[in-house]
Design a protein around this motif. Structure first.
Motif, PDB file in Angstrom:
ATOM      1  N   HIS A  30       0.813  -1.210   0.000  1.00  0.00           N
ATOM      2  CA  HIS A  30       0.000   0.000   0.000  1.00  0.00           C
ATOM      3  C   HIS A  30       0.852   1.267   0.000  1.00  0.00           C
ATOM      4  N   ARG A  31       1.990   1.216   0.667  1.00  0.00           N
ATOM      5  CA  ARG A  31       2.847   2.409   0.719  1.00  0.00           C
ATOM      6  C   ARG A  31       3.388   2.781  -0.660  1.00  0.00           C
ATOM      7  N   PHE A  32       3.442   1.821  -1.570  1.00  0.00           N
ATOM      8  CA  PHE A  32       3.910   2.094  -2.934  1.00  0.00           C
ATOM      9  C   PHE A  32       2.749   2.443  -3.872  1.00  0.00           C
ATOM     10  N   HIS A  33       1.558   2.036  -3.491  1.00  0.00           N
ATOM     11  CA  HIS A  33       0.383   2.210  -4.351  1.00  0.00           C
ATOM     12  C   HIS A  33      -0.272   3.571  -4.150  1.00  0.00           C
ATOM     13  N   THR A  34       0.514   4.615  -4.389  1.00  0.00           N
ATOM     14  CA  THR A  34      -0.038   5.965  -4.368  1.00  0.00           C
ATOM     15  C   THR A  34      -0.829   6.171  -5.664  1.00  0.00           C
ATOM     16  N   PRO A  35      -1.769   7.093  -5.676  1.00  0.00           N
ATOM     17  CA  PRO A  35      -2.490   7.347  -6.918  1.00  0.00           C
ATOM     18  C   PRO A  35      -1.548   7.660  -8.090  1.00  0.00           C
ATOM     19  N   LYS A  36      -0.500   8.444  -7.837  1.00  0.00           N
ATOM     20  CA  LYS A  36       0.472   8.758  -8.897  1.00  0.00           C
ATOM     21  C   LYS A  36       1.138   7.495  -9.432  1.00  0.00           C
ATOM     22  N   ASN A  37       1.629   6.656  -8.538  1.00  0.00           N
ATOM     23  CA  ASN A  37       2.316   5.442  -8.981  1.00  0.00           C
ATOM     24  C   ASN A  37       1.372   4.489  -9.704  1.00  0.00           C
ATOM     25  N   LEU A  38       0.160   4.382  -9.212  1.00  0.00           N
ATOM     26  CA  LEU A  38      -0.809   3.499  -9.864  1.00  0.00           C
ATOM     27  C   LEU A  38      -1.188   4.020 -11.247  1.00  0.00           C
ATOM     28  N   ALA A  39      -1.341   5.335 -11.385  1.00  0.00           N
ATOM     29  CA  ALA A  39      -1.651   5.903 -12.701  1.00  0.00           C
ATOM     30  C   ALA A  39      -0.509   5.638 -13.678  1.00  0.00           C
ATOM     31  N   MET A  40       0.708   5.784 -13.208  1.00  0.00           N
ATOM     32  CA  MET A  40       1.866   5.522 -14.072  1.00  0.00           C
ATOM     33  C   MET A  40       1.939   4.041 -14.447  1.00  0.00           C
ATOM     34  N   VAL A  81      -3.650  -4.388 -16.733  1.00  0.00           N
ATOM     35  CA  VAL A  81      -4.354  -3.106 -16.776  1.00  0.00           C
ATOM     36  C   VAL A  81      -5.510  -3.112 -15.785  1.00  0.00           C
ATOM     37  N   MET A  82      -6.290  -4.180 -15.797  1.00  0.00           N
ATOM     38  CA  MET A  82      -7.443  -4.280 -14.900  1.00  0.00           C
ATOM     39  C   MET A  82      -7.012  -4.286 -13.435  1.00  0.00           C
ATOM     40  N   CYS A  83      -5.942  -5.008 -13.127  1.00  0.00           N
ATOM     41  CA  CYS A  83      -5.477  -5.061 -11.735  1.00  0.00           C
ATOM     42  C   CYS A  83      -5.067  -3.687 -11.236  1.00  0.00           C
ATOM     43  N   TYR A  84      -4.337  -2.940 -12.058  1.00  0.00           N
ATOM     44  CA  TYR A  84      -3.953  -1.599 -11.628  1.00  0.00           C
ATOM     45  C   TYR A  84      -5.157  -0.673 -11.547  1.00  0.00           C
ATOM     46  N   ALA A  85      -6.109  -0.810 -12.445  1.00  0.00           N
ATOM     47  CA  ALA A  85      -7.323   0.012 -12.373  1.00  0.00           C
ATOM     48  C   ALA A  85      -8.101  -0.294 -11.091  1.00  0.00           C
ATOM     49  N   LEU A  86      -8.196  -1.569 -10.746  1.00  0.00           N
ATOM     50  CA  LEU A  86      -8.890  -1.939  -9.512  1.00  0.00           C
ATOM     51  C   LEU A  86      -8.114  -1.495  -8.277  1.00  0.00           C
ATOM     52  N   ALA A  87      -6.789  -1.569  -8.332  1.00  0.00           N
ATOM     53  CA  ALA A  87      -5.971  -1.080  -7.220  1.00  0.00           C
ATOM     54  C   ALA A  87      -6.180   0.427  -7.041  1.00  0.00           C
ATOM     55  N   MET A  88      -6.305   1.159  -8.153  1.00  0.00           N
ATOM     56  CA  MET A  88      -6.563   2.598  -8.098  1.00  0.00           C
ATOM     57  C   MET A  88      -7.930   2.856  -7.467  1.00  0.00           C
ATOM     58  N   ALA A  89      -8.930   2.095  -7.886  1.00  0.00           N
ATOM     59  CA  ALA A  89     -10.269   2.247  -7.300  1.00  0.00           C
ATOM     60  C   ALA A  89     -10.236   1.961  -5.807  1.00  0.00           C
ATOM     61  N   ASN A  90      -9.508   0.935  -5.412  1.00  0.00           N
ATOM     62  CA  ASN A  90      -9.384   0.607  -3.996  1.00  0.00           C
ATOM     63  C   ASN A  90      -8.699   1.744  -3.235  1.00  0.00           C
TER      64      ASN A  90
END
Length: 131
Positions: A30-40, A81-90
């Protein structure tokens, strides 16, 4: 972790979100999954998906479902792509079903079927101009 029933018709969006959340939490990411990092990451994975279609004609791209190895590679990139999109939603607390429903309603208003059926959008040269 993969106790989900296989198939889109048996797995809910909530199931997939939970699967991604469990994967991320188990690794303390979670500490790495910032909105910026997930968008990238999402953009990078989308580019990897595009690579499978680079230089193909539209007809060749439509034949990928008939090529199991290529179809599998595309499925894997689509899953990323879907996993990162879902991680962003989370991460952002976005209700994906509501967001998609709202976006489709906006699209329906912006591109009414009576005007755009058979045309790709307002820039389609074949679209009759309003008189």
């Amino acid at each position: 972790m993969s106790d989900l029933p296989p198939g889109d018709d048996r797995t809910t969006l909530a199931d997939l979100r939970r699967l991604v959340e469990e994967f991320v939490s188990a690794r303390d990411w979670h500490r790495f999954h910032t909105p910026k990092n997930l968008a990238m990451a999402l953009a990078i994975e989308a580019a990897e998906l595009m690579e499978h279609f680079q230089w193909l004609t539209p007809e060749q791209s439509r034949r990928i479902p008939d090529q199991p190895e290529r179809r599998g590679a595309v499925a894997e990139e689509l899953a990323d792509v879907m996993c990162y999109a879902l991680a962003m939603a989370n991460e952002l607390g976005i209700d994906v079903a509501s967001a998609v429903s709202c976006k489709m309603a906006k699209n329906a208003a912006k591109y009414p079927v009576e005007k755009y059926q058979g045309y790709f959008g307002p820039d389609d040269p074949a679209l009759p101009s309003d008189s």
